[in-house]
Motif scaffolding. Structure first.
Motif, PDB file in Angstrom:
ATOM      1  N   GLU A 168      23.667  76.432  25.262  1.00 16.85           N
ATOM      2  CA  GLU A 168      24.655  76.843  26.251  1.00 16.85           C
ATOM      3  C   GLU A 168      26.023  76.310  25.877  1.00 16.85           C
ATOM      4  O   GLU A 168      26.413  75.223  26.297  1.00 16.85           O
ATOM      5  CB  GLU A 168      24.278  76.306  27.640  1.00 16.85           C
ATOM      6  N   HIS A 217      28.613  74.207  28.140  1.00 15.66           N
ATOM      7  CA  HIS A 217      27.868  73.643  29.265  1.00 15.66           C
ATOM      8  C   HIS A 217      28.509  72.335  29.733  1.00 15.66           C
ATOM      9  O   HIS A 217      28.812  71.465  28.944  1.00 15.66           O
ATOM     10  CB  HIS A 217      26.436  73.396  28.803  1.00 15.66           C
ATOM     11  N   HIS A 218      28.722  72.232  31.006  1.00 19.27           N
ATOM     12  CA  HIS A 218      29.200  70.957  31.535  1.00 19.27           C
ATOM     13  C   HIS A 218      28.860  70.882  33.020  1.00 19.27           C
ATOM     14  O   HIS A 218      28.462  71.866  33.633  1.00 19.27           O
ATOM     15  CB  HIS A 218      30.699  70.793  31.312  1.00 19.27           C
ATOM     16  N   HIS A 219      29.007  69.741  33.577  1.00 13.09           N
ATOM     17  CA  HIS A 219      28.701  69.566  34.992  1.00 13.09           C
ATOM     18  C   HIS A 219      29.958  69.213  35.758  1.00 13.09           C
ATOM     19  O   HIS A 219      30.828  68.518  35.229  1.00 13.09           O
ATOM     20  CB  HIS A 219      27.679  68.435  35.174  1.00 13.09           C
ATOM     21  N   GLU A 220      30.013  69.692  36.987  1.00 17.98           N
ATOM     22  CA  GLU A 220      31.143  69.335  37.833  1.00 17.98           C
ATOM     23  C   GLU A 220      30.843  67.985  38.468  1.00 17.98           C
ATOM     24  O   GLU A 220      30.604  67.867  39.658  1.00 17.98           O
ATOM     25  CB  GLU A 220      31.360  70.399  38.924  1.00 17.98           C
ATOM     26  N   VAL A 221      30.825  66.997  37.620  1.00 19.71           N
ATOM     27  CA  VAL A 221      30.568  65.662  38.152  1.00 19.71           C
ATOM     28  C   VAL A 221      31.862  64.882  38.083  1.00 19.71           C
ATOM     29  O   VAL A 221      32.469  64.759  37.033  1.00 19.71           O
ATOM     30  CB  VAL A 221      29.482  64.934  37.337  1.00 19.71           C
ATOM     31  N   CYS A 261      22.168  67.416  26.825  1.00 26.05           N
ATOM     32  CA  CYS A 261      23.104  67.046  27.874  1.00 26.05           C
ATOM     33  C   CYS A 261      22.639  65.743  28.508  1.00 26.05           C
ATOM     34  O   CYS A 261      21.470  65.615  28.867  1.00 26.05           O
ATOM     35  CB  CYS A 261      23.155  68.151  28.922  1.00 26.05           C
ATOM     36  N   SER A 262      23.540  64.812  28.647  1.00 27.84           N
ATOM     37  CA  SER A 262      23.136  63.518  29.186  1.00 27.84           C
ATOM     38  C   SER A 262      22.855  63.611  30.679  1.00 27.84           C
ATOM     39  O   SER A 262      22.253  62.724  31.259  1.00 27.84           O
ATOM     40  CB  SER A 262      24.223  62.483  28.919  1.00 27.84           C
ATOM     41  N   GLU A 263      23.301  64.694  31.316  1.00 29.07           N
ATOM     42  CA  GLU A 263      23.085  64.855  32.754  1.00 29.07           C
ATOM     43  C   GLU A 263      21.764  65.540  33.064  1.00 29.07           C
ATOM     44  O   GLU A 263      21.014  65.101  33.918  1.00 29.07           O
ATOM     45  CB  GLU A 263      24.216  65.686  33.364  1.00 29.07           C
ATOM     46  N   CYS A 264      21.503  66.674  32.409  1.00 30.23           N
ATOM     47  CA  CYS A 264      20.319  67.448  32.780  1.00 30.23           C
ATOM     48  C   CYS A 264      19.337  67.617  31.639  1.00 30.23           C
ATOM     49  O   CYS A 264      18.235  68.104  31.842  1.00 30.23           O
ATOM     50  CB  CYS A 264      20.737  68.817  33.314  1.00 30.23           C
TER      51      CYS A 264
END
Ligand SMILES: [Zn+2]
Ligand SMILES: [Zn+2]
Length: 150
Positions: free
Chosen positions: A123, A126-130, A113-116
């Protein structure tokens, strides 16, 4: 930085045939070497056996060292010296050429994941609420002077 390679001292599994031909000795067959490295996407350690086809001609003729004949491709040629052939550089070249530039632990590796930085394969979904910063800006606008409420 080499992400993949053959560890020093690894056993090579050779399956080679030496054939006497007019010009010299033709070496052909395959080599199996254990390769270790890391996935270029998720950085997981990798280890697998790489099979490489080898075909190389070792010539009887000594390379001419009189200068004029020495060409750019001289190092591409192999010679029988003192009735011996040196397979090592040939095998090394063959293996190095066959190593992937971007090794992956598996073809469909989803990487990190480029975020975390977690393994996306671990997962699913998996994604972020960004919020995209551009949308965030728009939200601020509509918040201040809302066009719908009037
Ligand atoms: Zn991977
Ligand atoms: Zn994440």
């Amino acid at each position: 930085m080499a992400m993949i390679g053959v560890q020093e001292g690894s056993d090579m599994d050779l399956d080679l045939t030496l054939e006497a031909v007019y010009e010299g000795i033709l070496v052909s067959g395959s080599v199996l070497v254990p390769v270790t490295g890391e996935c270029s996407r998720c950085l997981d350690p990798l280890a697998y056996d790489l099979e490489v086809d080898v075909q190389e001609l070792f010539s009887y003729e000594e390379p001419s060292h009189d200068g004029a004949a020495a060409g750019e491709d001289e190092e591409e040629q192999h010679w029988i010296e003192h009735d011996m052939i040196d397979l090592e550089p040939v095998l090394r070249d063959a293996v190095v050429t066959a190593l992937p530039f971007q090794p992956v632990c598996r073809e469909d590796c989803q990487g990190l994941c480029s975020e975390c930085g977690i393994h996306l394969a671990d997962e699913p979904g998996h994604h972020h609420e960004v919020l995209d910063p551009r949308w965030a800006g728009l939200q601020g606008l509509t918040g201040k002077d809302s066009l719908t409420e009037s």
